[in-house]
Design a protein around this motif. Structure first.
Motif, PDB file in Angstrom:
ATOM      1  N   LEU A   1     -10.928  -5.119  -2.906  1.00  0.00           N
ATOM      2  CA  LEU A   1     -10.777  -3.384  -2.532  1.00  0.00           C
ATOM      3  C   LEU A   1      -9.292  -3.344  -2.829  1.00  0.00           C
ATOM      4  CD1 LEU A   1     -12.893  -3.204   0.656  1.00  0.00           C
ATOM      5  CD2 LEU A   1     -13.433  -2.359  -1.512  1.00  0.00           C
ATOM      6  N   ALA A   2      -8.243  -4.096  -2.177  1.00  0.00           N
ATOM      7  CA  ALA A   2      -7.115  -3.632  -2.321  1.00  0.00           C
ATOM      8  C   ALA A   2      -6.378  -3.916  -3.661  1.00  0.00           C
ATOM      9  CB  ALA A   2      -6.113  -4.813  -1.506  1.00  0.00           C
ATOM     10  N   TYR A  13     -19.298   0.713  13.074  1.00  0.00           N
ATOM     11  CA  TYR A  13     -19.536  -0.699  13.340  1.00  0.00           C
ATOM     12  C   TYR A  13     -20.124  -1.564  12.169  1.00  0.00           C
ATOM     13  CZ  TYR A  13     -19.235   1.634  17.710  1.00  0.00           C
ATOM     14  OH  TYR A  13     -18.741   2.386  18.803  1.00  0.00           O
ATOM     15  N   ALA A  14     -19.970  -1.011  11.084  1.00  0.00           N
ATOM     16  CA  ALA A  14     -20.360  -1.945   9.672  1.00  0.00           C
ATOM     17  C   ALA A  14     -19.303  -2.748   9.271  1.00  0.00           C
ATOM     18  CB  ALA A  14     -21.111  -0.848   8.779  1.00  0.00           C
ATOM     19  N   MET A  15     -19.380  -3.685   8.671  1.00  0.00           N
ATOM     20  CA  MET A  15     -18.493  -4.747   8.104  1.00  0.00           C
ATOM     21  C   MET A  15     -17.461  -3.996   7.192  1.00  0.00           C
ATOM     22  SD  MET A  15     -17.247  -7.603   9.048  1.00  0.00           S
ATOM     23  CE  MET A  15     -16.017  -8.760   8.641  1.00  0.00           C
ATOM     24  N   PRO A  16     -17.801  -2.911   6.391  1.00  0.00           N
ATOM     25  CA  PRO A  16     -16.998  -2.397   5.368  1.00  0.00           C
ATOM     26  C   PRO A  16     -15.686  -1.753   5.843  1.00  0.00           C
ATOM     27  CG  PRO A  16     -19.121  -2.305   4.540  1.00  0.00           C
ATOM     28  CD  PRO A  16     -19.247  -2.981   5.911  1.00  0.00           C
ATOM     29  N   THR A  17     -16.041  -1.117   7.092  1.00  0.00           N
ATOM     30  CA  THR A  17     -14.975  -0.422   7.835  1.00  0.00           C
ATOM     31  C   THR A  17     -13.872  -1.495   8.079  1.00  0.00           C
ATOM     32  OG1 THR A  17     -16.366   1.107   8.848  1.00  0.00           O
ATOM     33  CG2 THR A  17     -14.270   0.567  10.002  1.00  0.00           C
ATOM     34  N   ALA A  18     -13.859  -2.737   8.491  1.00  0.00           N
ATOM     35  CA  ALA A  18     -12.850  -3.852   8.595  1.00  0.00           C
ATOM     36  C   ALA A  18     -12.266  -4.112   7.590  1.00  0.00           C
ATOM     37  CB  ALA A  18     -13.702  -4.894   9.247  1.00  0.00           C
ATOM     38  N   LEU A  19     -13.190  -4.373   6.230  1.00  0.00           N
ATOM     39  CA  LEU A  19     -12.543  -4.721   5.210  1.00  0.00           C
ATOM     40  C   LEU A  19     -11.744  -3.632   4.476  1.00  0.00           C
ATOM     41  CD1 LEU A  19     -15.885  -6.204   3.501  1.00  0.00           C
ATOM     42  CD2 LEU A  19     -14.318  -7.180   4.950  1.00  0.00           C
ATOM     43  N   ILE A  20     -12.333  -2.286   4.458  1.00  0.00           N
ATOM     44  CA  ILE A  20     -11.417  -1.282   4.066  1.00  0.00           C
ATOM     45  C   ILE A  20      -9.930  -1.195   4.743  1.00  0.00           C
ATOM     46  CG2 ILE A  20     -11.384   1.290   3.908  1.00  0.00           C
ATOM     47  CD1 ILE A  20     -14.406   1.185   3.443  1.00  0.00           C
ATOM     48  N   GLU A  21     -10.125  -1.175   5.937  1.00  0.00           N
ATOM     49  CA  GLU A  21      -8.608  -1.240   6.912  1.00  0.00           C
ATOM     50  C   GLU A  21      -7.910  -2.382   6.543  1.00  0.00           C
ATOM     51  OE1 GLU A  21      -9.529  -1.079  11.101  1.00  0.00           O
ATOM     52  OE2 GLU A  21     -10.391   1.026  10.786  1.00  0.00           O
ATOM     53  N   ALA A  22      -8.342  -3.496   6.193  1.00  0.00           N
ATOM     54  CA  ALA A  22      -7.524  -4.773   5.917  1.00  0.00           C
ATOM     55  C   ALA A  22      -6.737  -4.530   4.307  1.00  0.00           C
ATOM     56  CB  ALA A  22      -8.258  -5.963   6.028  1.00  0.00           C
ATOM     57  N   ALA A  23      -7.621  -3.827   3.759  1.00  0.00           N
ATOM     58  CA  ALA A  23      -7.120  -3.449   2.293  1.00  0.00           C
ATOM     59  C   ALA A  23      -6.245  -2.417   2.213  1.00  0.00           C
ATOM     60  CB  ALA A  23      -8.320  -3.197   1.405  1.00  0.00           C
ATOM     61  N   GLY A  24      -5.667  -1.808   3.307  1.00  0.00           N
ATOM     62  CA  GLY A  24      -4.914  -0.590   3.354  1.00  0.00           C
ATOM     63  C   GLY A  24      -5.707   0.892   3.340  1.00  0.00           C
ATOM     64  N   GLY A  25      -7.106   0.908   3.621  1.00  0.00           N
ATOM     65  CA  GLY A  25      -7.681   2.292   3.652  1.00  0.00           C
ATOM     66  C   GLY A  25      -7.915   2.717   4.889  1.00  0.00           C
ATOM     67  N   VAL A  26      -8.883   3.574   5.086  1.00  0.00           N
ATOM     68  CA  VAL A  26      -9.394   4.033   6.042  1.00  0.00           C
ATOM     69  C   VAL A  26     -10.952   4.666   5.643  1.00  0.00           C
ATOM     70  CG1 VAL A  26      -8.413   6.289   6.171  1.00  0.00           C
ATOM     71  CG2 VAL A  26      -9.418   5.347   8.242  1.00  0.00           C
ATOM     72  N   ASN A  27     -12.070   4.111   6.271  1.00  0.00           N
ATOM     73  CA  ASN A  27     -13.372   4.569   6.091  1.00  0.00           C
ATOM     74  C   ASN A  27     -13.479   5.983   6.590  1.00  0.00           C
ATOM     75  OD1 ASN A  27     -16.052   5.160   6.013  1.00  0.00           O
ATOM     76  ND2 ASN A  27     -16.785   3.320   7.302  1.00  0.00           N
ATOM     77  N   VAL A  28     -13.692   6.917   5.902  1.00  0.00           N
ATOM     78  CA  VAL A  28     -13.687   8.402   6.219  1.00  0.00           C
ATOM     79  C   VAL A  28     -14.964   8.619   7.287  1.00  0.00           C
ATOM     80  CG1 VAL A  28     -12.914   9.190   4.049  1.00  0.00           C
ATOM     81  CG2 VAL A  28     -15.544   9.014   4.198  1.00  0.00           C
ATOM     82  N   LEU A  29     -15.937   7.666   7.547  1.00  0.00           N
ATOM     83  CA  LEU A  29     -16.756   7.688   8.610  1.00  0.00           C
ATOM     84  C   LEU A  29     -16.444   6.656   9.701  1.00  0.00           C
ATOM     85  CD1 LEU A  29     -19.787   8.152   6.120  1.00  0.00           C
ATOM     86  CD2 LEU A  29     -18.867   9.947   7.786  1.00  0.00           C
ATOM     87  N   PRO A  42       0.966  -1.095  -0.060  1.00  0.00           N
ATOM     88  CA  PRO A  42       0.133   0.032  -0.056  1.00  0.00           C
ATOM     89  C   PRO A  42       0.892   1.149  -0.069  1.00  0.00           C
ATOM     90  CG  PRO A  42       0.120  -0.999   2.036  1.00  0.00           C
ATOM     91  CD  PRO A  42       0.717  -1.837   1.176  1.00  0.00           C
ATOM     92  N   GLY A  43       0.329   2.360  -0.151  1.00  0.00           N
ATOM     93  CA  GLY A  43       0.829   3.598  -0.054  1.00  0.00           C
ATOM     94  C   GLY A  43       1.337   3.871   1.213  1.00  0.00           C
ATOM     95  N   ASP A  44       1.942   5.300   1.331  1.00  0.00           N
ATOM     96  CA  ASP A  44       2.586   5.561   2.648  1.00  0.00           C
ATOM     97  C   ASP A  44       1.486   5.848   3.581  1.00  0.00           C
ATOM     98  OD1 ASP A  44       5.185   5.547   1.537  1.00  0.00           O
ATOM     99  OD2 ASP A  44       5.159   7.538   0.871  1.00  0.00           O
ATOM    100  N   LYS A  45       0.204   6.149   3.436  1.00  0.00           N
ATOM    101  CA  LYS A  45      -0.849   6.588   4.150  1.00  0.00           C
ATOM    102  C   LYS A  45      -1.856   6.061   3.600  1.00  0.00           C
ATOM    103  CE  LYS A  45      -1.823  11.121   2.261  1.00  0.00           C
ATOM    104  NZ  LYS A  45      -2.076  12.511   2.531  1.00  0.00           N
ATOM    105  N   PRO A  46      -3.016   5.474   4.773  1.00  0.00           N
ATOM    106  CA  PRO A  46      -4.283   4.888   4.056  1.00  0.00           C
ATOM    107  C   PRO A  46      -5.112   5.772   3.164  1.00  0.00           C
ATOM    108  CG  PRO A  46      -3.813   4.499   6.270  1.00  0.00           C
ATOM    109  CD  PRO A  46      -2.852   5.564   6.117  1.00  0.00           C
ATOM    110  N   LEU A  47      -5.535   5.133   2.212  1.00  0.00           N
ATOM    111  CA  LEU A  47      -6.498   6.025   1.232  1.00  0.00           C
ATOM    112  C   LEU A  47      -7.784   6.189   2.183  1.00  0.00           C
ATOM    113  CD1 LEU A  47      -6.298   3.963  -2.240  1.00  0.00           C
ATOM    114  CD2 LEU A  47      -5.591   6.186  -1.569  1.00  0.00           C
ATOM    115  N   LYS A  48      -8.485   7.409   1.749  1.00  0.00           N
ATOM    116  CA  LYS A  48      -9.655   7.835   2.367  1.00  0.00           C
ATOM    117  C   LYS A  48     -10.801   7.122   1.345  1.00  0.00           C
ATOM    118  CE  LYS A  48      -8.940  12.244   2.224  1.00  0.00           C
ATOM    119  NZ  LYS A  48      -9.458  13.483   2.515  1.00  0.00           N
ATOM    120  N   ILE A  49     -11.730   6.479   2.210  1.00  0.00           N
ATOM    121  CA  ILE A  49     -12.778   5.715   1.416  1.00  0.00           C
ATOM    122  C   ILE A  49     -13.960   6.079   2.163  1.00  0.00           C
ATOM    123  CG2 ILE A  49     -13.507   3.360   0.791  1.00  0.00           C
ATOM    124  CD1 ILE A  49     -10.390   3.939   0.161  1.00  0.00           C
ATOM    125  N   PHE A  50     -15.090   6.098   1.166  1.00  0.00           N
ATOM    126  CA  PHE A  50     -16.620   6.338   1.419  1.00  0.00           C
ATOM    127  C   PHE A  50     -17.252   5.173   0.891  1.00  0.00           C
ATOM    128  CE2 PHE A  50     -20.800   7.904  -0.010  1.00  0.00           C
ATOM    129  CZ  PHE A  50     -21.226   8.195   1.325  1.00  0.00           C
TER     130      PHE A  50
END
Length: 312
Positions: A305-306, A211-227, A188-196
């Motif tokens: 996602l990754a 508390y919704a599953m996509p937040t965990a999926l996004i983090e595992a793929a190197g991103g961060v849920n903007v919410l 991944p890049g130097d910082k997590p991508l911001k994802i909506f």
């Protein structure tokens, strides 16, 4: 001597019964099963797939809550081909009783509503025990932020309930190993991508919070849920918040009457959203509903996602 033999047999019987009992934590409840359920019903595609991946179809009398919102892909059609859909959307209490069900695998907003007709309490008098989807427990109390452990926990508990605990542990261990191996190869890049996450809605978007599953999926793929700071599971927000958060990528959840392409077109053609980084650079990725909710396809979803986030 005869009384001693009877007493000994009774002791052995009750000891065997005690050994057969299994207790699991279901949200804020402890649920004890004297034996594996024989007439189970699952609600929704992701929960039904959890049952199927553990080989529990022979313990099921049907499923609910799929065709009213979603379509079945070939894999799911094969899995449930011998089972009836008892209700196209959420089942009524009468539907479950009429099927002679002894177990209902559902969640809050996955087949049950707080204060609704079908809850663990309303089904208990009819001999129907309920196990609640871990991700959904936030609707009735506090829980930690969503993680992959939520999905793993459900598989392990189902394994305990149905007497296939070894199989469940092996399955979870395989998922963990597959994910660890994949993440070790990810660059991944130097910082997590911001994802909506865009689920649905035009006036106000329905999206995934902390508390919704996509937040965990996004983090595992190197991103961060903007919410990630949105103290909700799945809920509505306003578009102004999305513009302010300025996500670099948008994950569209595909299901229902409005297609993923139509959702993308809406965002691309809406002047109010034109300055969002993801819209300006046409960065979208689609997850099917069954991938975005807790279930066996979560590892595949993380890889998808990754590859979208970091691929060429």
């Amino acid at each position: 001597m005869k009384r001693l033999a009877i007493g000994l047999a009774t002791t052995i019987f009750f000891a065997g019964s005690a050994l057969a009992q299994t207790t699991v934590k279901s949200c804020d409840r402890e649920v004890t099963f004297d034996a594996p359920p024989k007439a189970a019903v699952s609600n929704d595609v992701n929960l039904t797939e959890m049952m199927l991946v553990l080989g529990l179809r022979d313990h099921m009398v049907g499923y609910t809550g799929i065709s009213g919102w979603k379509t079945l892909d070939e894999e799911m059609r094969d899995g449930v081909s011998e089972l009836p859909e008892l209700s196209a959307k959420y089942p009524t209490k009468e539907v479950l009783i009429g099927a002679d069900a002894d177990f209902y695998f559902a969640g809050w907003n996955y087949g049950m509503k707080v204060g609704g007709e079908v809850t663990p309490e309303t089904l208990e008098p009819f001999g129907i025990q309920v196990y609640e989807l871990t991700e959904s427990c936030i609707h009735i109390g506090e829980k930690p932020k969503v993680s992959m452990a939520d999905m793993y926990n459900d598989l392990i508990n189902l394994g305990k309930i149905f007497g296939v605990e070894d199989q469940a542990h092996d399955l979870v261990a395989g998922y963990k190993a597959e994910l660890d191996s994949y993440k070790s190869s990810l660059r991944p890049g130097d910082k997590p991508l911001k994802i909506f996450v865009y689920d649905s809605g035009e006036d106000k978007p329905f999206t995934a919070g902390r508390y919704a599953m996509p937040t965990a999926l996004i983090e595992a793929a190197g991103g961060v849920n903007v919410l990630d700071d949105f103290e909700k599971s799945w809920a509505k927000i306003d578009w102004e918040t999305v513009v302010e958060k300025d996500p670099e990528f948008i994950v569209i959840v595909n299901y229902g009457n409005v297609t993923a392409e139509q959702k993308r077109d809406f965002m691309m053609q809406n002047p109010a959203l034109a300055e969002i980084d993801a819209v300006r650079n046409d960065r979208f990725v689609t997850l099917e509903y069954v991938e975005a909710t807790p279930g066996p396809r979560n590892i595949k979803a993380i890889k998808k996602l990754a590859e979208a986030f970091w691929g060429e």
